[in-house]
Scaffold this active site. Structure first.
Site, PDB file in Angstrom:
ATOM      1  N   VAL A  71     -72.030  34.588  25.520  1.00 38.67           N
ATOM      2  CA  VAL A  71     -73.048  34.408  24.486  1.00 38.67           C
ATOM      3  C   VAL A  71     -73.498  35.751  23.909  1.00 38.67           C
ATOM      4  O   VAL A  71     -73.567  35.918  22.690  1.00 38.67           O
ATOM      5  CB  VAL A  71     -74.257  33.622  25.060  1.00 38.67           C
ATOM      6  CG1 VAL A  71     -75.432  33.643  24.097  1.00 38.67           C
ATOM      7  CG2 VAL A  71     -73.835  32.186  25.328  1.00 38.67           C
ATOM      8  N   THR A  88     -78.163  32.160  33.724  1.00 36.82           N
ATOM      9  CA  THR A  88     -79.165  31.286  34.361  1.00 36.82           C
ATOM     10  C   THR A  88     -78.403  30.318  35.273  1.00 36.82           C
ATOM     11  O   THR A  88     -78.363  29.119  35.016  1.00 36.82           O
ATOM     12  CB  THR A  88     -79.992  30.507  33.301  1.00 36.82           C
ATOM     13  OG1 THR A  88     -79.084  29.899  32.356  1.00 36.82           O
ATOM     14  CG2 THR A  88     -80.955  31.393  32.572  1.00 36.82           C
ATOM     15  N   LYS A 147     -82.395  22.196  23.930  1.00 44.32           N
ATOM     16  CA  LYS A 147     -81.100  22.664  24.441  1.00 44.32           C
ATOM     17  C   LYS A 147     -80.603  21.795  25.602  1.00 44.32           C
ATOM     18  O   LYS A 147     -79.465  21.323  25.619  1.00 44.32           O
ATOM     19  CB  LYS A 147     -81.228  24.135  24.880  1.00 44.32           C
ATOM     20  CG  LYS A 147     -80.023  24.698  25.579  1.00 44.32           C
ATOM     21  CD  LYS A 147     -78.802  24.785  24.680  1.00 44.32           C
ATOM     22  CE  LYS A 147     -77.556  25.053  25.478  1.00 44.32           C
ATOM     23  NZ  LYS A 147     -76.354  25.101  24.662  1.00 44.32           N
ATOM     24  N   PRO A 175     -62.088  10.520  26.839  1.00 45.69           N
ATOM     25  CA  PRO A 175     -62.172  10.409  28.290  1.00 45.69           C
ATOM     26  C   PRO A 175     -61.203  11.381  28.955  1.00 45.69           C
ATOM     27  O   PRO A 175     -60.275  11.880  28.322  1.00 45.69           O
ATOM     28  CB  PRO A 175     -61.748   8.966  28.557  1.00 45.69           C
ATOM     29  CG  PRO A 175     -60.840   8.621  27.426  1.00 45.69           C
ATOM     30  CD  PRO A 175     -61.324   9.414  26.239  1.00 45.69           C
ATOM     31  N   CYS A 193     -71.626  25.322  31.600  1.00 45.03           N
ATOM     32  CA  CYS A 193     -72.901  24.839  31.070  1.00 45.03           C
ATOM     33  C   CYS A 193     -73.243  23.386  31.363  1.00 45.03           C
ATOM     34  O   CYS A 193     -74.286  23.119  31.943  1.00 45.03           O
ATOM     35  CB  CYS A 193     -72.968  25.134  29.584  1.00 45.03           C
ATOM     36  SG  CYS A 193     -73.042  26.912  29.332  1.00 45.03           S
TER      37      CYS A 193
HETATM   38  N1  LIG Z   1     -71.012  30.271  27.775  1.00 41.89           N
HETATM   39  C1  LIG Z   1     -71.440  29.461  26.831  1.00 41.89           C
HETATM   40  O1  LIG Z   1     -70.636  28.821  26.140  1.00 41.89           O
HETATM   41  C2  LIG Z   1     -72.898  29.278  26.556  1.00 41.89           C
HETATM   42  C3  LIG Z   1     -73.862  29.779  27.414  1.00 41.89           C
HETATM   43  N2  LIG Z   1     -75.192  29.577  27.166  1.00 41.89           N
HETATM   44  C4  LIG Z   1     -76.213  30.146  28.032  1.00 41.89           C
HETATM   45  O2  LIG Z   1     -76.299  31.548  27.781  1.00 41.89           O
HETATM   46  C5  LIG Z   1     -76.611  32.263  28.986  1.00 41.89           C
HETATM   47  C6  LIG Z   1     -75.540  33.320  29.237  1.00 41.89           C
HETATM   48  O3  LIG Z   1     -74.316  32.644  29.450  1.00 41.89           O
HETATM   49  P1  LIG Z   1     -72.903  33.397  29.403  1.00 41.89           P
HETATM   50  O4  LIG Z   1     -72.894  34.335  28.255  1.00 41.89           O
HETATM   51  O5  LIG Z   1     -71.875  32.338  29.501  1.00 41.89           O
HETATM   52  O6  LIG Z   1     -72.975  34.226  30.758  1.00 41.89           O
HETATM   53  P2  LIG Z   1     -72.003  35.394  31.262  1.00 41.89           P
HETATM   54  O7  LIG Z   1     -72.049  35.341  32.735  1.00 41.89           O
HETATM   55  O8  LIG Z   1     -70.709  35.322  30.535  1.00 41.89           O
HETATM   56  O9  LIG Z   1     -72.739  36.727  30.753  1.00 41.89           O
HETATM   57  C7  LIG Z   1     -73.956  37.211  31.253  1.00 41.89           C
HETATM   58  C8  LIG Z   1     -73.904  38.741  31.256  1.00 41.89           C
HETATM   59  O10 LIG Z   1     -75.182  39.248  31.634  1.00 41.89           O
HETATM   60  C9  LIG Z   1     -74.962  40.429  32.406  1.00 41.89           C
HETATM   61  N3  LIG Z   1     -76.176  40.766  33.148  1.00 41.89           N
HETATM   62  C10 LIG Z   1     -76.637  40.231  34.313  1.00 41.89           C
HETATM   63  N4  LIG Z   1     -77.791  40.829  34.644  1.00 41.89           N
HETATM   64  C11 LIG Z   1     -78.058  41.751  33.706  1.00 41.89           C
HETATM   65  C12 LIG Z   1     -79.113  42.696  33.503  1.00 41.89           C
HETATM   66  N5  LIG Z   1     -80.132  42.787  34.347  1.00 41.89           N
HETATM   67  N6  LIG Z   1     -79.055  43.507  32.424  1.00 41.89           N
HETATM   68  C13 LIG Z   1     -78.018  43.427  31.553  1.00 41.89           C
HETATM   69  N7  LIG Z   1     -76.999  42.554  31.695  1.00 41.89           N
HETATM   70  C14 LIG Z   1     -77.026  41.727  32.750  1.00 41.89           C
HETATM   71  C15 LIG Z   1     -73.763  40.081  33.253  1.00 41.89           C
HETATM   72  O11 LIG Z   1     -73.138  41.250  33.763  1.00 41.89           O
HETATM   73  C16 LIG Z   1     -72.890  39.331  32.238  1.00 41.89           C
HETATM   74  O12 LIG Z   1     -72.018  40.204  31.554  1.00 41.89           O
HETATM   75  C17 LIG Z   1     -76.729  31.194  30.070  1.00 41.89           C
HETATM   76  O13 LIG Z   1     -78.071  30.809  30.177  1.00 41.89           O
HETATM   77  C18 LIG Z   1     -75.912  30.034  29.514  1.00 41.89           C
HETATM   78  O14 LIG Z   1     -76.343  28.801  30.013  1.00 41.89           O
HETATM   79  C19 LIG Z   1     -75.615  28.907  26.039  1.00 41.89           C
HETATM   80  C20 LIG Z   1     -74.695  28.407  25.152  1.00 41.89           C
HETATM   81  C21 LIG Z   1     -73.272  28.555  25.334  1.00 41.89           C
HETATM   82  O1  LIG Z   2     -74.522  25.245  26.565  1.00 41.22           O
HETATM   83  C1  LIG Z   2     -73.368  25.595  26.512  1.00 41.22           C
HETATM   84  O2  LIG Z   2     -72.913  26.512  27.142  1.00 41.22           O
HETATM   85  C2  LIG Z   2     -72.399  24.888  25.630  1.00 41.22           C
HETATM   86  O3  LIG Z   2     -71.854  23.763  26.361  1.00 41.22           O
HETATM   87  C3  LIG Z   2     -70.886  23.006  25.645  1.00 41.22           C
HETATM   88  O4  LIG Z   2     -69.787  23.826  25.259  1.00 41.22           O
HETATM   89  P1  LIG Z   2     -68.581  24.190  26.257  1.00 41.22           P
HETATM   90  O5  LIG Z   2     -69.024  24.063  27.675  1.00 41.22           O
HETATM   91  O6  LIG Z   2     -68.036  25.480  25.785  1.00 41.22           O
HETATM   92  O7  LIG Z   2     -67.439  23.114  26.033  1.00 41.22           O
HETATM   93  P2  LIG Z   2     -67.302  21.657  25.420  1.00 41.22           P
HETATM   94  O8  LIG Z   2     -66.308  21.706  24.342  1.00 41.22           O
HETATM   95  O9  LIG Z   2     -68.601  21.046  25.110  1.00 41.22           O
HETATM   96  O10 LIG Z   2     -66.658  20.890  26.663  1.00 41.22           O
HETATM   97  C4  LIG Z   2     -67.364  20.738  27.878  1.00 41.22           C
HETATM   98  C5  LIG Z   2     -66.595  19.869  28.838  1.00 41.22           C
HETATM   99  O11 LIG Z   2     -66.560  18.530  28.376  1.00 41.22           O
HETATM  100  C6  LIG Z   2     -65.223  18.045  28.351  1.00 41.22           C
HETATM  101  N1  LIG Z   2     -65.086  17.088  27.233  1.00 41.22           N
HETATM  102  C7  LIG Z   2     -65.509  17.411  25.991  1.00 41.22           C
HETATM  103  C8  LIG Z   2     -65.397  16.513  24.943  1.00 41.22           C
HETATM  104  C9  LIG Z   2     -64.841  15.237  25.175  1.00 41.22           C
HETATM  105  O12 LIG Z   2     -64.712  14.368  24.287  1.00 41.22           O
HETATM  106  N2  LIG Z   2     -64.416  14.956  26.440  1.00 41.22           N
HETATM  107  C10 LIG Z   2     -64.523  15.843  27.480  1.00 41.22           C
HETATM  108  O13 LIG Z   2     -64.134  15.523  28.627  1.00 41.22           O
HETATM  109  C11 LIG Z   2     -64.354  19.278  28.198  1.00 41.22           C
HETATM  110  O14 LIG Z   2     -63.063  19.046  28.703  1.00 41.22           O
HETATM  111  C12 LIG Z   2     -65.130  20.289  29.015  1.00 41.22           C
HETATM  112  O15 LIG Z   2     -64.776  20.213  30.379  1.00 41.22           O
HETATM  113  C13 LIG Z   2     -71.523  22.470  24.351  1.00 41.22           C
HETATM  114  O16 LIG Z   2     -70.544  21.755  23.593  1.00 41.22           O
HETATM  115  C14 LIG Z   2     -72.096  23.612  23.513  1.00 41.22           C
HETATM  116  O17 LIG Z   2     -72.775  23.076  22.365  1.00 41.22           O
HETATM  117  C15 LIG Z   2     -73.094  24.383  24.365  1.00 41.22           C
HETATM  118  O18 LIG Z   2     -73.598  25.501  23.649  1.00 41.22           O
END
Ligand SMILES: NC(=O)C1=CN([C@@H]2O[C@H](COP(=O)(O)OP(=O)(O)OC[C@H]3O[C@@H](n4cnc5c(N)ncnc54)[C@H](O)[C@@H]3O)[C@@H](O)[C@H]2O)C=CC1
Ligand SMILES: O=C(O)[C@H]1O[C@H](OP(=O)(O)OP(=O)(O)OC[C@H]2O[C@@H](n3ccc(=O)[nH]c3=O)[C@H](O)[C@@H]2O)[C@H](O)[C@@H](O)[C@@H]1O
Length: 439
Positions: free
Chosen positions: A12, A87, A206, A254, A262
């Site tokens: 992110v 988180t 969210k 499915p 997430c």
């Molecule tokens: N991965 C996704 O598709 C999505 C994630 N989110 C949310 O966004 C948040 C972040 O998720 P990701 O980016 O996937 O996590 P991530 O694990 O990929 O990245 C988090 C980063 O924060 C760094 N970090 C940890 N402690 C730190 C500190 N004290 N100072 C600076 N950097 C620090 C880590 O080294 C890591 O690079 C989570 O709450 C997640 O639920 C929301 C939408 C989509």
């Molecule tokens: O909060 C987050 O981190 C993100 O979580 C999901 O995104 P993501 O986890 O990247 O992937 P998705 O494409 O949503 O798929 C999630 C899981 O559901 C499964 N899935 C998805 C769609 C579907 O029709 N069937 C199904 O089994 C996928 O295989 C996968 O394992 C949400 O789609 C994002 O909007 C959100 O920001």
């Protein structure tokens, strides 16, 4: 143009930082992971995320995107500070806020002028108040805390960020509202609004969105399981249901359950938030239970077919939790592997991007191959756990020549039933009739 610091440079944070740089802002991304920051400074994108590299390189070249491990220097000139910190789930399923609150405390010690501090991490209702309290405990300098949850999907992150369905801004601070409106103005199109609300509603939006999508998938998984029992075809049911615009076609596919970093953690955290407030989220409880079983759905089919699988060898295509990502967090493939090796079977795996991460996690518990067809040599069946495009139009003659017998278990329904009938394989998928090889 605004000066922005993004704290946490993961999926992110890096996408957020890069996309804000792309819209003309000066962005500095901070991470505590020295190795990651070193790679970023050397122009290397440390994650696999399609289309990110072009924007990343362009903005580094134009000096709008920088990286550091030093929080103090990063926030010095930044009016806007994003928290894109992990988180992860705690032992009881609740979201672990230690990263977010730890950095909030640090910020409280460092800020010397008004800052807009924006929480982009996915956090439970009430976290903005906790972040505010953590900063206030350290300083009298004015600041605003905004909840701005992120909805991007891995694999589509850049497009989702650049063209969001909506942007949610949770704040009651008037100055922060203006800053956020200016910042997001380039991303807003007709019908895709910037929605202002209070912090708590933004935080819950969210979780509610992720839980709803996870429920939609899970509902279809149950429908698919029922299709198998009554002899209906889930593809037809899905098409019929999805054509109702109130239901829609998306997220009705499915398979072997939802995974990723997430949905599983956010659904559990919402459940825990409910319990903490004496509220029984029974629908969420059911979603978690159904998904737990669905993740190993292929195992039931494999055991039905083979009986004992001790000493059997399985070729596994797909490790990442979905295609177009190297992310293996909560990948259904990992749960399947666990069940197979616990029963004495051997697994030979291939994934286009996820193998390095699985090697780090599982080491030599399974074997890995660099070509999808090499996994098939002498295997008793092919298992498909992720719908990567490269698996969708394979050489069936080669598959049949390499497998001990032509048996495929597909957890993602990647082949049309009408096409597969001609291929001469035993083919078992989710919610559809099992195809037997023609004799
Ligand atoms: N991965 C996704 O598709 C999505 C994630 N989110 C949310 O966004 C948040 C972040 O998720 P990701 O980016 O996937 O996590 P991530 O694990 O990929 O990245 C988090 C980063 O924060 C760094 N970090 C940890 N402690 C730190 C500190 N004290 N100072 C600076 N950097 C620090 C880590 O080294 C890591 O690079 C989570 O709450 C997640 O639920 C929301 C939408 C989509
Ligand atoms: O909060 C987050 O981190 C993100 O979580 C999901 O995104 P993501 O986890 O990247 O992937 P998705 O494409 O949503 O798929 C999630 C899981 O559901 C499964 N899935 C998805 C769609 C579907 O029709 N069937 C199904 O089994 C996928 O295989 C996968 O394992 C949400 O789609 C994002 O909007 C959100 O920001």
């Amino acid at each position: 143009m605004k000066n922005i610091a993004v704290i946490g440079t993961g999926y992110v944070g890096l996408v957020t930082g890069t996309c804000f740089a792309e819209t003309g802002n000066n962005v500095i991304c901070v991470d505590i992971d020295k190795e990651k920051v070193e790679r970023l400074k050397n122009g290397e994108v440390p994650i696999y995320e399609p289309h990110l590299d072009v924007l990343f390189e362009r903005n580094i070249k134009q000096k709008r995107l920088q990286f550091t491990t030093d929080l103090a220097s990063a926030i010095k000139d930044a009016e806007i500070i994003f928290l894109a910190l992990p988180t992860p789930p705690g032992e009881d399923g609740s979201a672990d806020l230690s990263y977010v609150l730890g950095v909030a405390k640090d910020l409280g010690k460092l800020i010397t002028e008004y800052k807009v501090i924006i929480d982009k991490s996915t956090v439970p209702v009430g976290t903005a108040d906790k972040v505010t309290a953590a900063i206030k405990a350290e300083t009298d300098v004015p600041f605003a805390v905004v909840s701005n949850p992120e909805f991007l999907r891995e694999g589509y992150a850049v497009d989702d960020f650049m063209n969001p369905d909506r942007v949610i801004i949770g704040t009651e601070d008037e100055k922060a509202k203006i800053v956020m409106k200016e910042l997001y103005q380039p991303f807003i199109r007709d019908g895709h609004p910037l929605i202002f609300m209070d912090e708590k509603s933004a935080e819950l939006t969210k979780y509610a969105a992720n839980a709803f999508l996870a429920t939609k998938i899970t509902f279809m998984n149950e429908v698919a399981n029922f299709c198998e029992i009554v002899g209906a075809d889930v593809d037809k049911v899905r098409e019929g249901m999805g054509s109702d615009t109130r239901i829609g076609h998306r997220f009705l596919y499915p398979g072997i359950g939802f995974g990723g970093s997430c949905f599983p953690k956010d659904v559990s955290a919402l459940m825990k938030s409910g319990l903490d407030n004496n509220f029984d989220f029974s629908i969420i409880d059911a979603v978690l239970n159904v998904n737990k079983k669905q993740r190993i759905k292929l195992l039931d089919k494999i055991l039905d077919y083979f009986g004992d699988i001790k000493g059997k060898k399985f070729a596994l295509w797909g490790l990442s939790f979905k295609p177009d990502t190297d992310d293996i967090r909560e990948a259904p493939a990992l749960y399947l592997i666990d069940e197979l090796i616990n029963r004495g079977a051997e697994v030979v795996a291939f994934d286009p991007e996820g193998m390095d991460n699985v090697k780090k996690l599982l080491g030599d518990k399974i074997s890995y191959v660099e070509n999808q067809y090499d996994a098939l040599d002498g295997a008793d069946a092919l298992l498909i756990a992720t719908e990567w495009s490269v698996f969708k139009n394979p050489d069936f003659n080669l598959i049949k020549s390499k497998l001990n017998s032509p048996v495929i278990f597909d957890g993602r329904n990647i082949f049309n039933l009408s096409d597969i009938q001609e291929k001469g394989v035993y083919y078992s998928s989710i919610g559809r009739q099992t195809i037997l090889p023609k004799v």
